[in-house]
Design a protein around this motif. Structure first.
Motif, PDB file in Angstrom:
ATOM      1  N   GLY A 132       0.810  -1.223   0.000  1.00 45.69           N
ATOM      2  CA  GLY A 132       0.000   0.000   0.000  1.00 45.69           C
ATOM      3  C   GLY A 132       0.835   1.261   0.000  1.00 45.69           C
ATOM      4  N   VAL A 133       1.934   1.243   0.726  1.00 46.16           N
ATOM      5  CA  VAL A 133       2.785   2.447   0.822  1.00 46.16           C
ATOM      6  C   VAL A 133       3.668   2.589  -0.405  1.00 46.16           C
ATOM      7  CG1 VAL A 133       4.692   3.499   2.115  1.00 46.16           C
ATOM      8  CG2 VAL A 133       2.748   2.513   3.342  1.00 46.16           C
ATOM      9  N   PHE A 134       4.272   1.506  -0.877  1.00 42.97           N
ATOM     10  CA  PHE A 134       5.263   1.595  -1.949  1.00 42.97           C
ATOM     11  C   PHE A 134       4.739   1.186  -3.323  1.00 42.97           C
ATOM     12  CE2 PHE A 134       7.781   0.997   1.949  1.00 42.97           C
ATOM     13  CZ  PHE A 134       8.531   2.167   1.898  1.00 42.97           C
ATOM     14  N   GLY A 135       3.522   0.686  -3.424  1.00 43.85           N
ATOM     15  CA  GLY A 135       2.939   0.333  -4.720  1.00 43.85           C
ATOM     16  C   GLY A 135       3.119  -1.144  -5.059  1.00 43.85           C
ATOM     17  N   LEU A 136       2.466  -1.540  -6.166  1.00 47.01           N
ATOM     18  CA  LEU A 136       2.480  -2.941  -6.593  1.00 47.01           C
ATOM     19  C   LEU A 136       3.855  -3.434  -7.021  1.00 47.01           C
ATOM     20  CD1 LEU A 136      -0.889  -3.256  -8.525  1.00 47.01           C
ATOM     21  CD2 LEU A 136      -0.250  -4.324  -6.362  1.00 47.01           C
ATOM     22  N   ASN A 137       4.777  -2.510  -7.307  1.00 45.94           N
ATOM     23  CA  ASN A 137       6.127  -2.924  -7.681  1.00 45.94           C
ATOM     24  C   ASN A 137       6.862  -3.591  -6.518  1.00 45.94           C
ATOM     25  OD1 ASN A 137       5.817  -1.972 -10.258  1.00 45.94           O
ATOM     26  ND2 ASN A 137       6.689   0.042  -9.777  1.00 45.94           N
ATOM     27  N   ARG A 138       6.367  -3.441  -5.313  1.00 44.12           N
ATOM     28  CA  ARG A 138       7.002  -4.017  -4.121  1.00 44.12           C
ATOM     29  C   ARG A 138       6.201  -5.180  -3.524  1.00 44.12           C
ATOM     30  NH1 ARG A 138      11.706  -2.970  -5.139  1.00 44.12           N
ATOM     31  NH2 ARG A 138      12.260  -0.798  -5.205  1.00 44.12           N
ATOM     32  N   ILE A 139       5.433  -5.870  -4.367  1.00 44.10           N
ATOM     33  CA  ILE A 139       4.614  -6.974  -3.839  1.00 44.10           C
ATOM     34  C   ILE A 139       5.475  -8.116  -3.300  1.00 44.10           C
ATOM     35  CG2 ILE A 139       4.273  -8.179  -6.041  1.00 44.10           C
ATOM     36  CD1 ILE A 139       1.338  -8.629  -5.001  1.00 44.10           C
ATOM     37  N   PHE A 140       6.529  -8.479  -3.998  1.00 46.86           N
ATOM     38  CA  PHE A 140       7.382  -9.572  -3.516  1.00 46.86           C
ATOM     39  C   PHE A 140       8.164  -9.162  -2.276  1.00 46.86           C
ATOM     40  CE2 PHE A 140       6.798 -10.744  -8.026  1.00 46.86           C
ATOM     41  CZ  PHE A 140       6.151 -11.953  -7.805  1.00 46.86           C
ATOM     42  N   THR A 141       8.578  -7.899  -2.215  1.00 50.22           N
ATOM     43  CA  THR A 141       9.232  -7.397  -1.005  1.00 50.22           C
ATOM     44  C   THR A 141       8.266  -7.431   0.163  1.00 50.22           C
ATOM     45  OG1 THR A 141      10.590  -5.923  -2.367  1.00 50.22           O
ATOM     46  CG2 THR A 141      10.463  -5.422  -0.012  1.00 50.22           C
ATOM     47  N   GLY A 142       7.033  -7.006  -0.066  1.00 47.93           N
ATOM     48  CA  GLY A 142       6.020  -7.030   0.992  1.00 47.93           C
ATOM     49  C   GLY A 142       5.741  -8.446   1.477  1.00 47.93           C
ATOM     50  N   ILE A 143       5.645  -9.389   0.541  1.00 50.31           N
ATOM     51  CA  ILE A 143       5.406 -10.786   0.922  1.00 50.31           C
ATOM     52  C   ILE A 143       6.588 -11.318   1.735  1.00 50.31           C
ATOM     53  CG2 ILE A 143       5.218 -13.142   0.011  1.00 50.31           C
ATOM     54  CD1 ILE A 143       3.559 -11.953  -2.310  1.00 50.31           C
ATOM     55  N   ALA A 144       7.804 -11.051   1.262  1.00 54.30           N
ATOM     56  CA  ALA A 144       8.992 -11.568   1.952  1.00 54.30           C
ATOM     57  C   ALA A 144       9.109 -11.003   3.366  1.00 54.30           C
ATOM     58  CB  ALA A 144      10.248 -11.237   1.142  1.00 54.30           C
ATOM     59  N   ILE A 145       8.958  -9.705   3.505  1.00 55.22           N
ATOM     60  CA  ILE A 145       9.068  -9.090   4.832  1.00 55.22           C
ATOM     61  C   ILE A 145       7.924  -9.558   5.725  1.00 55.22           C
ATOM     62  CG2 ILE A 145       8.982  -6.903   6.089  1.00 55.22           C
ATOM     63  CD1 ILE A 145      10.540  -5.672   3.735  1.00 55.22           C
ATOM     64  N   GLY A 146       6.724  -9.644   5.167  1.00 56.96           N
ATOM     65  CA  GLY A 146       5.586 -10.128   5.942  1.00 56.96           C
ATOM     66  C   GLY A 146       5.790 -11.543   6.447  1.00 56.96           C
ATOM     67  N   VAL A 147       6.300 -12.432   5.602  1.00 56.99           N
ATOM     68  CA  VAL A 147       6.552 -13.818   6.002  1.00 56.99           C
ATOM     69  C   VAL A 147       7.623 -13.883   7.093  1.00 56.99           C
ATOM     70  CG1 VAL A 147       7.536 -16.013   5.178  1.00 56.99           C
ATOM     71  CG2 VAL A 147       5.747 -14.875   3.872  1.00 56.99           C
ATOM     72  N   VAL A 148       8.691 -13.113   6.937  1.00 58.64           N
ATOM     73  CA  VAL A 148       9.764 -13.117   7.946  1.00 58.64           C
ATOM     74  C   VAL A 148       9.232 -12.636   9.290  1.00 58.64           C
ATOM     75  CG1 VAL A 148      11.941 -11.998   8.602  1.00 58.64           C
ATOM     76  CG2 VAL A 148      11.660 -12.926   6.312  1.00 58.64           C
ATOM     77  N   VAL A 149       8.472 -11.563   9.305  1.00 59.94           N
ATOM     78  CA  VAL A 149       7.931 -11.035  10.564  1.00 59.94           C
ATOM     79  C   VAL A 149       6.899 -11.999  11.157  1.00 59.94           C
ATOM     80  CG1 VAL A 149       6.618  -9.134  11.589  1.00 59.94           C
ATOM     81  CG2 VAL A 149       8.443  -8.646   9.971  1.00 59.94           C
ATOM     82  N   GLY A 150       6.061 -12.600  10.319  1.00 62.42           N
ATOM     83  CA  GLY A 150       5.078 -13.572  10.804  1.00 62.42           C
ATOM     84  C   GLY A 150       5.739 -14.786  11.430  1.00 62.42           C
ATOM     85  N   ILE A 151       6.780 -15.299  10.795  1.00 62.55           N
ATOM     86  CA  ILE A 151       7.515 -16.439  11.348  1.00 62.55           C
ATOM     87  C   ILE A 151       8.211 -16.047  12.643  1.00 62.55           C
ATOM     88  CG2 ILE A 151       9.495 -17.965  10.945  1.00 62.55           C
ATOM     89  CD1 ILE A 151       8.580 -18.120   8.014  1.00 62.55           C
ATOM     90  N   ALA A 152       8.767 -14.840  12.706  1.00 59.02           N
ATOM     91  CA  ALA A 152       9.412 -14.375  13.947  1.00 59.02           C
ATOM     92  C   ALA A 152       8.404 -14.308  15.095  1.00 59.02           C
ATOM     93  CB  ALA A 152      10.058 -13.011  13.716  1.00 59.02           C
ATOM     94  N   LEU A 153       7.191 -13.841  14.810  1.00 59.33           N
ATOM     95  CA  LEU A 153       6.152 -13.806  15.840  1.00 59.33           C
ATOM     96  C   LEU A 153       5.815 -15.214  16.319  1.00 59.33           C
ATOM     97  CD1 LEU A 153       4.012 -12.303  17.527  1.00 59.33           C
ATOM     98  CD2 LEU A 153       2.434 -12.677  15.607  1.00 59.33           C
ATOM     99  N   MET A 154       5.667 -16.157  15.387  1.00 60.86           N
ATOM    100  CA  MET A 154       5.348 -17.530  15.783  1.00 60.86           C
ATOM    101  C   MET A 154       6.473 -18.140  16.615  1.00 60.86           C
ATOM    102  SD  MET A 154       3.086 -19.020  12.571  1.00 60.86           S
ATOM    103  CE  MET A 154       4.409 -19.946  11.978  1.00 60.86           C
ATOM    104  N   PHE A 155       7.719 -17.898  16.243  1.00 60.61           N
ATOM    105  CA  PHE A 155       8.846 -18.385  17.047  1.00 60.61           C
ATOM    106  C   PHE A 155       8.806 -17.790  18.450  1.00 60.61           C
ATOM    107  CE2 PHE A 155      11.100 -19.996  13.273  1.00 60.61           C
ATOM    108  CZ  PHE A 155      11.653 -21.150  13.806  1.00 60.61           C
ATOM    109  N   ALA A 156       8.496 -16.507  18.544  1.00 63.07           N
ATOM    110  CA  ALA A 156       8.425 -15.862  19.862  1.00 63.07           C
ATOM    111  C   ALA A 156       7.302 -16.467  20.713  1.00 63.07           C
ATOM    112  CB  ALA A 156       8.213 -14.353  19.707  1.00 63.07           C
ATOM    113  N   LEU A 157       6.137 -16.686  20.114  1.00 60.57           N
ATOM    114  CA  LEU A 157       5.015 -17.255  20.864  1.00 60.57           C
ATOM    115  C   LEU A 157       5.298 -18.689  21.301  1.00 60.57           C
ATOM    116  CD1 LEU A 157       2.028 -15.873  18.761  1.00 60.57           C
ATOM    117  CD2 LEU A 157       2.708 -15.153  21.053  1.00 60.57           C
TER     118      LEU A 157
END
Length: 174
Positions: free
Chosen positions: A32-57
């Motif tokens: 949403g902030v950087f546009g559709l050109n950053r969809i893969f970056t958004g997916i990658a960062i989202g997955v990394v942060v989501g996995i980090a949250l699950m590891f923490a929990l």
């Protein structure tokens, strides 16, 4: 200090859902902030942060056995159980046909409570991988702690036989 504990299926599903929701949320914000050109970056960062949250929990959830007491932890609460509340330990089959090492507790809010320390698939062969090796170490660490605290452990004969034959863990003497 020995780390043990089993995360119940319902709580594990909540942890997975929280990780997935955070991954989608962060990925959506980046796109949403950087546009559709950053969809893969958004997916990658989202997955990394989501996995980090699950590891923490999952890392925060568990049972710690120390010389002084038993500490039961979840991400939002911690409770302490005195060793004198432990009546016995038992290594038996659970409702999912897995081997479960649990402590029977007395006192507290309920007349009889159970604290599951370990749940493993039945041992049918010698140690074949890192998971088997870690579970063998965990069984030995828990047995040593229970022996030091003079907690009697009841073990099914077929479980004792398989542990001795495949993992070279001697049956309890007390």
């Amino acid at each position: 200090m020995v780390r043990a504990g089993v995360v119940p299926g319902r709580r594990a599903a909540w942890y997975g859902s929280a990780g997935l929701l955070l991954a989608v949320l962060i990925g959506g914000v980046i796109v949403g902030v950087f546009g559709l050109n950053r969809i893969f970056t958004g997916i990658a960062i989202g997955v990394v942060v989501g996995i980090a949250l699950m590891f923490a929990l999952f890392g925060r959830d568990g049972v710690l056995l120390s010389e002084q007491s038993i500490v039961r932890r979840t991400p939002w609460a911690t409770s302490t159980i005195a060793w004198d509340r432990v009546v016995a330990g038992r290594f038996a089959l659970d409702e999912h046909a897995r081997w479960s090492l649990a402590l029977d507790l007395n006192g507290g809010d309920e007349p009889h409570q159970e604290l599951v320390l370990l749940s493993i698939p039945p041992v049918v062969r010698p140690i074949a991988n890192a998971y088997d090796h870690r579970k063998r170490e965990q069984v030995n660490e828990i047995r040593t702690m229970l022996r030091q605290q003079r907690i009697p452990v009841v073990i099914l004969p077929e479980i004792a036989d398989a542990l001795q034959r495949h993992w070279r863990i001697a049956p309890p003497t007390s």
